[in-house]
Design a protein around this motif. Structure first.
Motif, PDB file in Angstrom:
ATOM      1  N   GLY A 199     -64.950 -10.483  61.848  1.00 51.70           N
ATOM      2  CA  GLY A 199     -63.664 -10.118  61.259  1.00 51.70           C
ATOM      3  C   GLY A 199     -63.644 -10.166  59.741  1.00 51.70           C
ATOM      4  O   GLY A 199     -62.615  -9.860  59.124  1.00 51.70           O
ATOM      5  N   LEU A 200     -64.758 -10.531  59.105  1.00 52.58           N
ATOM      6  CA  LEU A 200     -64.808 -10.593  57.645  1.00 52.58           C
ATOM      7  C   LEU A 200     -65.162  -9.247  57.026  1.00 52.58           C
ATOM      8  O   LEU A 200     -64.953  -9.040  55.831  1.00 52.58           O
ATOM      9  CB  LEU A 200     -65.822 -11.653  57.194  1.00 52.58           C
ATOM     10  N   GLY A 201     -65.715  -8.337  57.810  1.00 54.41           N
ATOM     11  CA  GLY A 201     -65.997  -7.003  57.315  1.00 54.41           C
ATOM     12  C   GLY A 201     -64.708  -6.277  56.989  1.00 54.41           C
ATOM     13  O   GLY A 201     -63.709  -6.417  57.699  1.00 54.41           O
ATOM     14  N   SER A 202     -64.718  -5.485  55.914  1.00 52.76           N
ATOM     15  CA  SER A 202     -63.467  -4.851  55.504  1.00 52.76           C
ATOM     16  C   SER A 202     -63.726  -3.634  54.633  1.00 52.76           C
ATOM     17  O   SER A 202     -64.823  -3.434  54.113  1.00 52.76           O
ATOM     18  CB  SER A 202     -62.595  -5.846  54.723  1.00 52.76           C
ATOM     19  N   ASP A 242     -74.489  -1.877  49.579  1.00 51.84           N
ATOM     20  CA  ASP A 242     -73.508  -0.971  50.168  1.00 51.84           C
ATOM     21  C   ASP A 242     -72.437  -1.748  50.919  1.00 51.84           C
ATOM     22  O   ASP A 242     -72.609  -2.920  51.237  1.00 51.84           O
ATOM     23  CB  ASP A 242     -74.198   0.000  51.130  1.00 51.84           C
ATOM     24  N   ASN A 243     -71.331  -1.083  51.198  1.00 51.45           N
ATOM     25  CA  ASN A 243     -70.334  -1.633  52.109  1.00 51.45           C
ATOM     26  C   ASN A 243     -70.517  -0.945  53.452  1.00 51.45           C
ATOM     27  O   ASN A 243     -69.972   0.138  53.692  1.00 51.45           O
ATOM     28  CB  ASN A 243     -68.914  -1.423  51.587  1.00 51.45           C
ATOM     29  N   GLY A 244     -71.286  -1.552  54.324  1.00 49.78           N
ATOM     30  CA  GLY A 244     -71.575  -0.969  55.628  1.00 49.78           C
ATOM     31  C   GLY A 244     -70.374  -0.866  56.530  1.00 49.78           C
ATOM     32  O   GLY A 244     -70.407  -0.171  57.548  1.00 49.78           O
ATOM     33  N   GLU A 245     -69.289  -1.544  56.162  1.00 46.05           N
ATOM     34  CA  GLU A 245     -68.075  -1.490  56.962  1.00 46.05           C
ATOM     35  C   GLU A 245     -67.131  -0.386  56.474  1.00 46.05           C
ATOM     36  O   GLU A 245     -66.104  -0.114  57.094  1.00 46.05           O
ATOM     37  CB  GLU A 245     -67.338  -2.850  56.910  1.00 46.05           C
ATOM     38  N   GLN A 246     -67.451   0.231  55.361  1.00 41.18           N
ATOM     39  CA  GLN A 246     -66.670   1.329  54.819  1.00 41.18           C
ATOM     40  C   GLN A 246     -66.985   2.604  55.597  1.00 41.18           C
ATOM     41  O   GLN A 246     -67.979   2.681  56.313  1.00 41.18           O
ATOM     42  CB  GLN A 246     -67.017   1.498  53.331  1.00 41.18           C
ATOM     43  N   LEU A 247     -66.120   3.605  55.444  1.00 43.87           N
ATOM     44  CA  LEU A 247     -66.402   4.900  56.039  1.00 43.87           C
ATOM     45  C   LEU A 247     -67.711   5.439  55.480  1.00 43.87           C
ATOM     46  O   LEU A 247     -68.061   5.193  54.329  1.00 43.87           O
ATOM     47  CB  LEU A 247     -65.256   5.865  55.722  1.00 43.87           C
ATOM     48  N   ASP A 248     -68.454   6.194  56.292  1.00 39.59           N
ATOM     49  CA  ASP A 248     -69.769   6.674  55.885  1.00 39.59           C
ATOM     50  C   ASP A 248     -69.742   7.414  54.561  1.00 39.59           C
ATOM     51  O   ASP A 248     -70.655   7.300  53.745  1.00 39.59           O
ATOM     52  CB  ASP A 248     -70.369   7.583  56.972  1.00 39.59           C
ATOM     53  N   SER A 249     -68.687   8.191  54.340  1.00 39.59           N
ATOM     54  CA  SER A 249     -68.623   8.979  53.110  1.00 39.59           C
ATOM     55  C   SER A 249     -68.327   8.138  51.877  1.00 39.59           C
ATOM     56  O   SER A 249     -68.392   8.615  50.757  1.00 39.59           O
ATOM     57  CB  SER A 249     -67.540  10.062  53.243  1.00 39.59           C
ATOM     58  N   MET A 250     -67.991   6.866  52.093  1.00 40.36           N
ATOM     59  CA  MET A 250     -67.633   5.978  50.976  1.00 40.36           C
ATOM     60  C   MET A 250     -68.546   4.756  50.941  1.00 40.36           C
ATOM     61  O   MET A 250     -68.167   3.707  50.479  1.00 40.36           O
ATOM     62  CB  MET A 250     -66.175   5.530  51.126  1.00 40.36           C
TER      63      MET A 250
END
Length: 493
Positions: A199-202, A242-250
């Motif tokens: 739950g820490l991914g955001s 990277d933010n692996g929890e972000q949308l792929d395009s972001m």
């Protein structure tokens, strides 16, 4: 007429004056401990900056730093993932001797597994001899109120992320400052608690305050503070993780693409390059501020990265981020652990110099302690060797007989040892506990493509012995071939 008593008095007075002048001269000649700025990138590859061969991403300030100082070609991280690599740096030990050997969650305080109360960090060693100590950026070795709280590990003050999963988001809900949450003007969407990140991914739906820019602002404020004592600044950046929890395009979060905006590249490629150039510009600001404050001449600035780039990323191949090496993050091939390392200290480090001296994160503690006037003794527990002679263009008589690493993943556990130009890699699957061995001559085979294990049995046996001797059993990070109850926690990004 001068009496004998008067003559003796004049002689005594002159001798006293001579001794006093000599003492004053000696005091003036005594070296002043340097200020130390240690800058670390996150997931930056060996080949991601110009000095190490990058030809698509602009890093002019780091390249100039290398021209004014020294860069190493055989420098290694603690291991190939975040928390244990940073623990290795802070404690001066390789992963065979650390309590933290993987990215494991702390079930009580949250965040990553915390440093122990008994651990002694670089900050503690330097603080003991009068240094002001400051942490800015990503910590990842214990949340506030845990034994790994930066304020309990030698830092006078800190600002940034204590949790490395929250650090994936460059527009976070808050940052920590000396044990207090500092809310930011961002709107954050947290993800499901049953995922690997608990739950820490955001990711953020409203993005106003970019954490990296806040780190640089805090850094300038710290460097502009008037003080009498030397300082140690640990500037632990999150770029270009990277933010692996972000949308792929972001996936790579950056406010602007800058000079890369009109390139015929993918969005991720433009963003990745823009992140690194933004980091480089921030380092330029650090250098400018040091000069402006009159601190440049007596400040040692070091730059490196905590581990290699994610090998699955399309950006890694496009930018040749791991340079001439195989693999990347979560590997013990050279691409996962061989790091850029640049150091600048005007008047002390010879400009435009290069060293092939093999060294690693665990050497930083003895090196900085020696420069601070507090060299380690036999009672100090360290696997490190000071490379002060290498920095100062002197003969480096002390060298490592071997270098050692461990990586504890969810599916695979790796060990590696390097002696001279030979490197042995041991692979163990958690499912079948089958052990696989590989031996490489990295002097002639930098990509580690030709396995010599069967063809060099004597060397393989020697390195197997070194590998075994370098590993102390851990109750938490258990090797699959150790006949013990397994204890496996979070092993994510």
């Amino acid at each position: 007429m001068m009496t004998r008593t008067m003559l003796y008095g004049l002689l005594a007075s002159g001798l006293t004056t001579l001794i006093s002048c000599k003492q004053q001269t000696t005091e003036k000649a005594a070296p002043t401990p340097p200020n130390i700025v240690f800058i670390m990138a996150d997931d930056l590859g060996y080949g991601d900056i110009g000095t190490y061969g990058q030809d698509k991403i602009a890093t002019p300030f780091l390249d100039e730093m290398a021209r004014q100082g020294i860069h190493f070609s055989n420098y290694y991280a603690g291991t190939s993932v975040c928390a244990p690599s940073r623990a290795s740096l802070m404690l001066g030990k390789h992963t065979g001797h650390l309590a933290i050997r993987g990215n494991r969650q702390d079930s009580v305080y949250g965040g990553q597994m915390a440093l122990l109360d008994t651990d002694r960090t670089i900050a503690e060693y330097l603080k003991k001899v009068g240094y002001t100590t400051k942490l800015i950026g990503k910590w990842g070795l214990g949340n506030p109120r845990s034994s790994g709280d930066p304020s309990q590990q030698g830092f006078d003050s800190y600002y940034g992320y204590t949790d490395q999963i929250l650090a994936h988001n460059y527009y976070p809900e808050f940052l920590w400052k000396d044990g207090e949450k500092q809310p930011l003007d961002n709107t954050v969407q947290y993800l499901e608690k049953d995922a690997w990140h608990g739950g820490l991914g955001s990711y953020s739906t409203e993005k106003k305050e970019y954490s990296h820019d806040l780190f640089m602002k805090e850094t300038v404020a710290f460097l502009e503070t008037e003080r009498l004592e030397p300082f140690f600044l640990y500037l632990s950046l999150t770029i270009p993780h990277d933010n692996g929890e972000q949308l792929d395009s972001m996936r790579f979060e950056v406010p602007q693409q800058g000079v890369y905006k009109n390139k015929k590249w993918t969005k991720n490629q433009k963003d990745y390059a823009a992140m690194i150039t933004r980091m480089d510009q921030g380092i330029g600001t650090v250098m400018e501020t040091l000069k402006k404050q009159g601190l440049d001449d007596n400040t040692l600035v070091i730059f490196t990265s905590d581990n290699g780039p994610m090998r699955q990323m399309p950006t890694t191949a496009f930018f040749n981020s791991n340079g001439p090496f195989r693999g990347g993050k979560r590997d013990l091939y050279e691409g996962g652990i061989r790091m850029p390392f640049i150091a600048k200290w005007p008047g002390k480090i010879k400009p435009n110099s290069v060293s092939d001296h093999p060294s690693a994160f665990w050497d930083i503690l003895p090196t900085l302690s020696e420069l601070a006037g507090n060299p380690l003794t036999e009672t100090d527990e360290t696997d490190g060797i000071s490379f002060v002679p290498t920095l100062l263009a002197q003969e480096q008589t002390q060298k490592h007989p071997a270098l050692y690493w461990e990586f504890h993943g969810s599916k695979e556990v790796l060990q590696a040892v390097r002696k001279d130009n030979y490197k042995l890699v041991k692979k163990m699957s958690r499912q079948d506990t089958i052990v696989r061995w590989e031996l490489f001559d990295i002097a002639t085979d930098a990509e580690e493509l030709t396995d010599l294990y069967e063809r060099r049995p004597k060397i393989a046996l020697e390195l197997r012995t070194l590998l075994q001797e370098s590993h102390l059993e851990s109750p938490v990070f258990v090797l699959p071939d150790e006949q013990k109850e397994r204890s496996v926690g979070y092993t994510g990004h």
